[in-house]
Design a protein around this motif. Structure first.
Motif, PDB file in Angstrom:
ATOM      1  N   PHE A  41      -2.957 -14.513  11.998  1.00 46.86           N
ATOM      2  CA  PHE A  41      -3.901 -13.995  11.011  1.00 46.86           C
ATOM      3  C   PHE A  41      -3.136 -13.608   9.750  1.00 46.86           C
ATOM      4  CE2 PHE A  41      -2.712 -10.888  14.230  1.00 46.86           C
ATOM      5  CZ  PHE A  41      -2.075  -9.920  13.463  1.00 46.86           C
ATOM      6  N   PRO A  42      -3.800 -13.629   8.592  1.00 39.56           N
ATOM      7  CA  PRO A  42      -3.124 -13.237   7.357  1.00 39.56           C
ATOM      8  C   PRO A  42      -2.919 -11.727   7.302  1.00 39.56           C
ATOM      9  CG  PRO A  42      -5.428 -13.718   6.918  1.00 39.56           C
ATOM     10  CD  PRO A  42      -5.183 -14.054   8.355  1.00 39.56           C
ATOM     11  N   CYS A  43      -1.847 -11.318   6.644  1.00 42.42           N
ATOM     12  CA  CYS A  43      -1.518  -9.892   6.517  1.00 42.42           C
ATOM     13  C   CYS A  43      -1.257  -9.541   5.059  1.00 42.42           C
ATOM     14  CB  CYS A  43      -0.276  -9.562   7.332  1.00 42.42           C
ATOM     15  SG  CYS A  43      -0.488  -9.810   9.100  1.00 42.42           S
ATOM     16  N   ARG A  44      -1.469  -8.271   4.746  1.00 43.77           N
ATOM     17  CA  ARG A  44      -1.144  -7.706   3.429  1.00 43.77           C
ATOM     18  C   ARG A  44      -0.493  -6.350   3.644  1.00 43.77           C
ATOM     19  NH1 ARG A  44      -4.214  -8.719  -1.832  1.00 43.77           N
ATOM     20  NH2 ARG A  44      -4.944 -10.822  -1.495  1.00 43.77           N
ATOM     21  N   ARG A  45       0.412  -6.009   2.726  1.00 41.72           N
ATOM     22  CA  ARG A  45       1.044  -4.696   2.787  1.00 41.72           C
ATOM     23  C   ARG A  45       0.312  -3.752   1.848  1.00 41.72           C
ATOM     24  NH1 ARG A  45       7.211  -4.920   2.246  1.00 41.72           N
ATOM     25  NH2 ARG A  45       6.621  -5.829   0.266  1.00 41.72           N
ATOM     26  N   LYS A  46      -0.086  -2.590   2.385  1.00 40.99           N
ATOM     27  CA  LYS A  46      -0.760  -1.546   1.604  1.00 40.99           C
ATOM     28  C   LYS A  46       0.000  -0.245   1.828  1.00 40.99           C
ATOM     29  CE  LYS A  46      -5.331  -3.423   2.716  1.00 40.99           C
ATOM     30  NZ  LYS A  46      -6.608  -3.086   3.372  1.00 40.99           N
ATOM     31  N   ALA A  47       0.506   0.328   0.765  1.00 45.42           N
ATOM     32  CA  ALA A  47       1.239   1.594   0.844  1.00 45.42           C
ATOM     33  C   ALA A  47       2.335   1.556   1.908  1.00 45.42           C
ATOM     34  CB  ALA A  47       0.274   2.754   1.096  1.00 45.42           C
ATOM     35  N   GLY A  48       3.038   0.409   1.999  1.00 39.08           N
ATOM     36  CA  GLY A  48       4.152   0.280   2.917  1.00 39.08           C
ATOM     37  C   GLY A  48       3.779  -0.063   4.348  1.00 39.08           C
ATOM     38  N   VAL A  49       2.480  -0.252   4.628  1.00 35.88           N
ATOM     39  CA  VAL A  49       2.018  -0.577   5.977  1.00 35.88           C
ATOM     40  C   VAL A  49       1.397  -1.975   5.963  1.00 35.88           C
ATOM     41  CG1 VAL A  49       0.426   0.088   7.830  1.00 35.88           C
ATOM     42  CG2 VAL A  49       1.559   1.857   6.472  1.00 35.88           C
ATOM     43  N   TRP A  50       1.738  -2.789   6.957  1.00 32.56           N
ATOM     44  CA  TRP A  50       1.167  -4.136   7.072  1.00 32.56           C
ATOM     45  C   TRP A  50      -0.189  -4.070   7.749  1.00 32.56           C
ATOM     46  CZ3 TRP A  50       2.925  -7.921   4.311  1.00 32.56           C
ATOM     47  CH2 TRP A  50       4.252  -7.921   3.913  1.00 32.56           C
ATOM     48  N   PHE A  51      -1.169  -4.791   7.183  1.00 38.25           N
ATOM     49  CA  PHE A  51      -2.530  -4.831   7.717  1.00 38.25           C
ATOM     50  C   PHE A  51      -2.969  -6.251   7.996  1.00 38.25           C
ATOM     51  CE2 PHE A  51      -2.556  -0.644   5.921  1.00 38.25           C
ATOM     52  CZ  PHE A  51      -3.480   0.065   6.675  1.00 38.25           C
ATOM     53  N   ASN A  52      -3.733  -6.429   9.080  1.00 43.34           N
ATOM     54  CA  ASN A  52      -4.418  -7.673   9.385  1.00 43.34           C
ATOM     55  C   ASN A  52      -5.568  -7.778   8.382  1.00 43.34           C
ATOM     56  OD1 ASN A  52      -6.421  -9.450  10.394  1.00 43.34           O
ATOM     57  ND2 ASN A  52      -5.826  -9.070  12.508  1.00 43.34           N
ATOM     58  N   VAL A  53      -5.576  -8.796   7.536  1.00 44.15           N
ATOM     59  CA  VAL A  53      -6.590  -8.943   6.487  1.00 44.15           C
ATOM     60  C   VAL A  53      -7.981  -9.102   7.087  1.00 44.15           C
ATOM     61  CG1 VAL A  53      -7.385 -10.483   4.635  1.00 44.15           C
ATOM     62  CG2 VAL A  53      -4.969  -9.878   4.803  1.00 44.15           C
ATOM     63  N   TRP A  54      -8.098  -9.879   8.162  1.00 45.27           N
ATOM     64  CA  TRP A  54      -9.417 -10.156   8.741  1.00 45.27           C
ATOM     65  C   TRP A  54     -10.032  -8.932   9.412  1.00 45.27           C
ATOM     66  CZ3 TRP A  54      -7.552 -15.260  11.404  1.00 45.27           C
ATOM     67  CH2 TRP A  54      -7.444 -16.263  10.435  1.00 45.27           C
ATOM     68  N   ALA A  55      -9.231  -8.111  10.092  1.00 45.71           N
ATOM     69  CA  ALA A  55      -9.744  -6.958  10.831  1.00 45.71           C
ATOM     70  C   ALA A  55      -9.569  -5.645  10.079  1.00 45.71           C
ATOM     71  CB  ALA A  55      -9.045  -6.862  12.189  1.00 45.71           C
ATOM     72  N   ASP A  56      -8.801  -5.650   8.982  1.00 41.45           N
ATOM     73  CA  ASP A  56      -8.470  -4.435   8.228  1.00 41.45           C
ATOM     74  C   ASP A  56      -7.900  -3.350   9.146  1.00 41.45           C
ATOM     75  OD1 ASP A  56      -8.117  -3.092   5.820  1.00 41.45           O
ATOM     76  OD2 ASP A  56     -10.016  -2.025   6.007  1.00 41.45           O
ATOM     77  N   GLU A  57      -6.983  -3.784  10.022  1.00 37.60           N
ATOM     78  CA  GLU A  57      -6.298  -2.877  10.934  1.00 37.60           C
ATOM     79  C   GLU A  57      -4.797  -3.012  10.747  1.00 37.60           C
ATOM     80  OE1 GLU A  57      -7.594  -4.126  14.795  1.00 37.60           O
ATOM     81  OE2 GLU A  57      -9.460  -2.995  14.669  1.00 37.60           O
ATOM     82  N   ALA A  58      -4.092  -1.920  10.977  1.00 36.83           N
ATOM     83  CA  ALA A  58      -2.633  -1.942  10.855  1.00 36.83           C
ATOM     84  C   ALA A  58      -2.024  -2.875  11.896  1.00 36.83           C
ATOM     85  CB  ALA A  58      -2.069  -0.540  11.024  1.00 36.83           C
TER      86      ALA A  58
END
Length: 73
Positions: A41-58
């Motif tokens: 799944f795609p991920c993004r870093r927000k405030a130093g934490v990686w998140f699953n883009v699809w589920a919006d979970e760390a």
């Protein structure tokens, strides 16, 4: 069994997580005995934490590598 580090022809190379950009969808990977094992799944870093883009979970693993996310058909 296929090598997880190999992808479709033309796939981009894995880069170290230390130089990963913020604010874009990335494919993250972690070490595996056969190479780099990608997350599915795609991920993004927000405030130093990686998140699953699809589920919006760390993401609860520590990735070691990244490359640009390319949607799979």
């Amino acid at each position: 069994m296929s090598n997880p580090d190999k992808n479709d022809s033309g796939a981009s190379q894995w880069l170290p997580i230390q130089i990963a950009p913020d604010d874009c969808d990335l494919e993250l990977g972690r070490p595996h005995k056969t190479g780099i094992l990608p997350l599915t799944f795609p991920c993004r870093r927000k405030a130093g934490v990686w998140f699953n883009v699809w589920a919006d979970e760390a993401v609860l693993i520590s990735p070691s590598h990244w490359r640009i996310w390319r949607s799979r058909i």
